[in-house]
Motif scaffolding. Structure first.
Motif, short mmCIF file in Angstrom:
data_model
loop_
_atom_site.label_atom_id
_atom_site.label_comp_id
_atom_site.label_asym_id
_atom_site.label_seq_id
_atom_site.Cartn_x
_atom_site.Cartn_y
_atom_site.Cartn_z
N HIS A 78 0.81 -1.27 -0.03
CA HIS A 78 0.05 0.09 -0.11
C HIS A 78 1.08 1.43 -0.05
O HIS A 78 0.15 2.31 0.13
N MET B 103 8.11 1.07 11.44
CA MET B 103 7.03 1.18 12.41
C MET B 103 5.75 1.94 11.99
O MET B 103 6.02 2.70 11.21
N VAL C 175 3.02 4.23 11.90
CA VAL C 175 2.86 5.72 12.57
C VAL C 175 1.69 6.42 12.31
O VAL C 175 1.37 7.58 12.05
N ASP D 232 -3.09 7.32 7.53
CA ASP D 232 -3.30 8.65 6.83
C ASP D 232 -4.67 9.16 6.89
O ASP D 232 -5.48 8.49 7.35
N GLU E 272 0.02 3.94 7.81
CA GLU E 272 1.18 4.41 7.23
C GLU E 272 2.16 3.76 8.13
O GLU E 272 2.27 3.62 9.22
N PHE E 273 3.63 3.52 7.42
CA PHE E 273 4.67 3.08 7.99
C PHE E 273 5.73 4.07 7.79
O PHE E 273 5.95 4.57 6.72
N ALA E 274 6.39 4.40 8.61
CA ALA E 274 8.05 4.83 8.57
C ALA E 274 8.84 3.45 8.30
O ALA E 274 8.88 2.81 9.10
#
Lengths: 155, 196
Positions: free
Chosen positions: B70, B148, B150, B153, B159-161
């Motif tokens: 995604h 991780m 985060v 959205d 959402e990932f960092a």
């Protein structure tokens, strides 16, 4: 609607003339001759697998005027929502996507939307995109009418 | 006397050829160093829903990337670049012992079926791996991958960092080099060929 008219001309007259029209269109639309002129090029959308519901768009914009301009957002029929995003480096070495409320384009400068940096975020595509097709996106600036331009779908 | 002159000329020509060859050939490449702090065995689930052990990669040179489907920007861009590199190798007849692998750190959404649909669009040869959260965390730790969640959205998606290196593994599944996502494809191809 200026967007549709502009895009029809794009399709009919070819990219070079179309870009000129795109630059002039906001002027004629607003009926003013002193609006900042913007040069927009290298417009493309990331081709993604049909199973993907989101994608990203890229372009460069040059503000050839003496006045600052701000990109406020964009609209398109092929996504349920569109936002301005950037990939922001984090202290731990990772990168994280962040929403931008707007993107300033200072006078005389060029701002690049490119992979790994600023991008147009298209949420919930309404249909799969075909590689090579042209999709209309309307870029919305603070002091001009929208610039509606074809974005080529590329891998 | 005439024979001696001819022999001397011949010797000089041979010497000149050797000197020319030595001075113009590319220097031998230093072997890529082995990164001993990364890698190791792991077990996950592939895009067919079958158990996958890292032993299956032994004997092949592997391009490995961690991401999530995604992800709209970095991940598809990296997959497109890796696929281009693989196609370049295919065109040169050098892809037989090369394997692309994509490991998701979003197993909740990246089910085997979803991975299969996503990856086939890039290239049917790509192996996609998912698993339990514990398996994903373990393999990420082995390769020093930072990711991780985060939050969500604006559209409700997680959402990932995340870090975003591409890993080059040799035939013994040892990590030999890490590349940033915008690394030069020619450099990657040249490195990869030293491991074949």
């Amino acid at each position: 609607m200026i967007c549709l008219r502009c895009f029809d001309r794009v399709r009919a007259l070819g990219p070079l003339l179309a870009l000129s029209l795109a630059v002039l269109a906001p002027l004629s639309h607003a009926g003013e001759i002193d609006e900042p002129e913007l040069l927009i090029d290298n417009m493309w959308l990331r081709a993604v697998p049909p199973v993907s519901s989101n994608t990203a768009g890229y372009f460069s914009v040059t503000n050839t005027s003496d006045e600052p301009v701000t990109l406020l957002g964009f609209s398109t029929d092929i996504a349920a929502a569109g936002e301005l995003h950037t990939m922001a480096p984090q202290d731990d070495g990772t990168r994280r996507m962040q929403r931008l409320p707007d993107v300033p384009v200072p006078a005389g400068e060029t701002v690049h939307f490119a992979p790994g940096g600023h991008h147009l975020m298209l949420f919930r595509l309404t249909r799969p995109l075909e590689e090579g097709e042209q999709v209309e996106l309307c870029l919305e600036f603070d002091v001009t009418a929208p610039y509606c331009l074809p974005f080529e779908v590329r891998r | 006397m005439k024979k001696l002159v001819l022999m001397a000329v011949a010797v000089m020509l041979i010497l000149a050829a050797v000197v020319a060859w030595e001075t113009t050939r590319e220097p031998a490449r230093e072997p890529l160093p082995v990164n001993t702090r990364m890698g190791g065995d792991f077990t996950m689930t592939d895009q067919r829903g079958e158990a996958f052990h890292s032993d299956a990669l032994k004997g092949q040179v592997v391009l490995l990337f961690f991401g999530f489907t995604h992800c709209p920007d970095i991940c598809p861009a990296t997959m497109a670049r890796m696929t281009q590199l693989y196609k370049n190798l295919e065109a040169a007849g050098q892809a037989d012992d090369v394997q692309m692998v994509f490991i998701t750190f979003d197993p909740e959404r990246d089910t085997p079926e979803h991975l299969s649909q996503y990856l086939t669009w890039f290239h049917e040869d790509i192996i996609g791996l998912t698993g339990s959260e514990e398996q994903v965390e373990q393999v990420a730790k082995q390769f020093g991958v930072v990711f991780m969640p985060v939050g969500e959205d604006s559209q409700g998606g997680v959402e990932f960092a995340h870090s975003d290196f591409v890993y080059l593994l040799d035939r013994e599944s040892r990590v030999r080099k890490l590349y940033p996502v915008d690394a030069d494809l020619k450099e990657m191809q040249d490195d990869l060929l030293t491991l074949l």
